[in-house]
Design an enzyme around this catalytic site. Structure first.
Site, PDB file in Angstrom:
ATOM      1  N   HIS A  61       0.232   7.003  -2.598  1.00 46.41           N
ATOM      2  CA  HIS A  61       1.245   7.783  -1.890  1.00 46.41           C
ATOM      3  C   HIS A  61       2.633   7.550  -2.477  1.00 46.41           C
ATOM      4  CE1 HIS A  61       2.948  10.103   1.298  1.00 46.41           C
ATOM      5  NE2 HIS A  61       3.672   9.104   1.755  1.00 46.41           N
ATOM      6  N   ASP A  62       2.901   6.350  -2.931  1.00 43.99           N
ATOM      7  CA  ASP A  62       4.216   6.033  -3.500  1.00 43.99           C
ATOM      8  C   ASP A  62       4.468   6.701  -4.844  1.00 43.99           C
ATOM      9  OD1 ASP A  62       5.350   4.566  -1.501  1.00 43.99           O
ATOM     10  OD2 ASP A  62       5.066   2.603  -2.416  1.00 43.99           O
ATOM     11  N   ASP A  74      -3.465   9.581  -3.912  1.00 42.98           N
ATOM     12  CA  ASP A  74      -2.839   9.427  -2.600  1.00 42.98           C
ATOM     13  C   ASP A  74      -3.899   9.615  -1.522  1.00 42.98           C
ATOM     14  OD1 ASP A  74      -1.349   9.510  -0.292  1.00 42.98           O
ATOM     15  OD2 ASP A  74       0.047  11.068  -0.970  1.00 42.98           O
ATOM     16  N   SER A 132       6.770  12.917   1.336  1.00 38.50           N
ATOM     17  CA  SER A 132       6.212  12.272   2.522  1.00 38.50           C
ATOM     18  C   SER A 132       6.893  12.813   3.786  1.00 38.50           C
ATOM     19  CB  SER A 132       6.355  10.748   2.399  1.00 38.50           C
ATOM     20  OG  SER A 132       5.659  10.076   3.412  1.00 38.50           O
ATOM     21  N   ARG A 189       5.215  -3.698   8.142  1.00 32.71           N
ATOM     22  CA  ARG A 189       5.459  -3.325   6.743  1.00 32.71           C
ATOM     23  C   ARG A 189       4.245  -3.620   5.866  1.00 32.71           C
ATOM     24  NH1 ARG A 189       7.784   0.262   3.510  1.00 32.71           N
ATOM     25  NH2 ARG A 189       8.494  -0.605   1.548  1.00 32.71           N
TER      26      ARG A 189
END
Length: 379
Positions: free
Chosen positions: A356-357, A323, A158, A228
């Site tokens: 994405h994680d 992602d 990232s 968040r």
């Protein structure tokens, strides 16, 4: 789960360190830091030839604490502990691994909560906006401090991957391999929009006080929580969210109120509460701006091939099909630009559900690819 000292796959107890630099750092914005500190950790031993160093660059809310645990905080395990350790893809028995915290952070390096030497008060809103290029400049000074002339590899996911890419452009002679995971050469307008909504949530919080909330003894908790929650939605794929939470009702039936009904709501609130308890709002603003500004091709008329012509490293790029924040198409753009420049490029596209994680998760195919690539780096 804690990593006990006898666990053969853990680097074990680690100690955070700091390096101080009194030579002013000129930033891309034109501002200047008169002096600064960088927090870092190391794992393994630098070999006699000083040829086995690997720099790990972290993403938005992580830090220099890449692997292992702190003796007095055994529950505080490094954010990439599943990747770094004896027998793991990035093995400290072979490599000297450096985890560096960037300037502007809230985890030990000089940032908005640090004391401004001119005022004797926290920098707060006066801390300058920093960029990926600035971070690489600071990291290069850390490398000098550690006696590392050239990295065997620079790796990150990232925002960390953007730093790895920038290293090959800012210091092409100092990087032999760049491992760029779940990244893009620039953010899409949609990604910039997500970042702006998150920033607005923070800046419109009544406790923000224009960024000088330290002096007021308050924290813009509400804004951080919302920021968040917005971010977290973008880090997880729709499939993973559906599998993890579905439409499960916490109370078994609708409450017909605005309390938590669905499990996914409870999860997002938990993530927001946890994040707001340890992360700094001014840091969040600056790091998301660094993401927005990153665009190596901007000075080349948008031509990524021309921008990457400076790079001399060999590359491994990794993307994940689920992602949707940094899609595989964005990695393929970089692959093409590098191949156009006749660079050595390997590319892995993993069909993993984590979104994405996924770069943080222990997927067997992903780790096998990294293990194979790293094992073939000549030292």
């Amino acid at each position: 789960m804690n990593a006990p000292q006898h666990d053969p796959s853990s680097v074990g107890p680690v100690v955070a360190q700091k390096a101080r630099f009194d030579t002013p750092l000129k930033l891309r914005s034109g501002a200047e830091l008169p002096s600064y500190e960088l927090a870092y950790e190391t794992y393994g031993t630098l070999n006699a030839a000083r040829s086995n160093a690997v720099l790990v660059c972290h993403a938005l809310n992580a830090s220099h604490h890449v692997a292992g645990f702190y003796q007095n905080e055994p529950e505080n395990v490094g954010w990439w502990d599943n990747l770094v350790g004896p027998g793991k893809p990035l093995d400290p028995r072979r490599f000297f691994i450096v985890g560096s915290n960037y300037i502007g952070s809230c985890f030990g390096s000089t940032g908005p909560a640090s004391i401004n030497p001119k005022t004797g008060k926290p920098w707060g809103a006066d801390f300058p906006v920093v960029t990926v290029e600035d971070w690489v400049e600071a990291q290069a000074r850390l490398a000098d401090h550690l006696g590392i002339e050239r990295f065997a590899a620079v790796i990150g996911g990232s925002l960390g991957a953007m730093q790895a890419l920038q290293w090959t452009l800012s210091y092409p002679e100092r990087v032999r391999h760049a491992i760029v995971i779940a990244a893009a050469a620039k953010l899409t307008p949609q990604n910039i929009a997500f970042n702006e909504v998150a920033r607005q949530a923070i800046m419109t919080d009544p406790d923000f006080h224009g960024g000088h909330y330290y002096e007021k003894g308050v924290v813009p908790t509400r804004g951080l929580r919302i920021a968040r929650m917005i971010g977290h939605i973008t880090y997880i794929s729709g499939e993973a969210m559906a599998e993890k939470f579905g439409r499960v009702l916490r109370r078994g039936q609708p409450g017909f109120d605005f309390d938590v009904d669905f499990e996914v709501e409870s999860y997002l609130r938990y993530q927001g509460d946890k994040f707001s308890s340890y992360f700094d709002a001014n840091t969040y603003l600056r790091i998301t701006k660094a993401l927005d500004y990153f665009d190596p091709a901007a000075d080349y008329g948008g031509d990524l091939t021309a921008a990457l012509a400076r790079a001399k490293a060999a590359f491994l790029l990794v993307s994940f099909k689920s992602d949707w924040r940094f899609t595989p198409a964005r990695s393929r753009e970089m692959v093409k630009a590098l191949l156009d420049n006749r660079r050595i490029v390997s590319y892995l596209e993993i069909d993993a559900p984590g979104g994405h994680d996924a770069f943080l998760l222990e997927d067997e195919r992903y780790h096998a690819g990294l293990r194979s690539y790293l094992a073939n780096i000549d030292l």
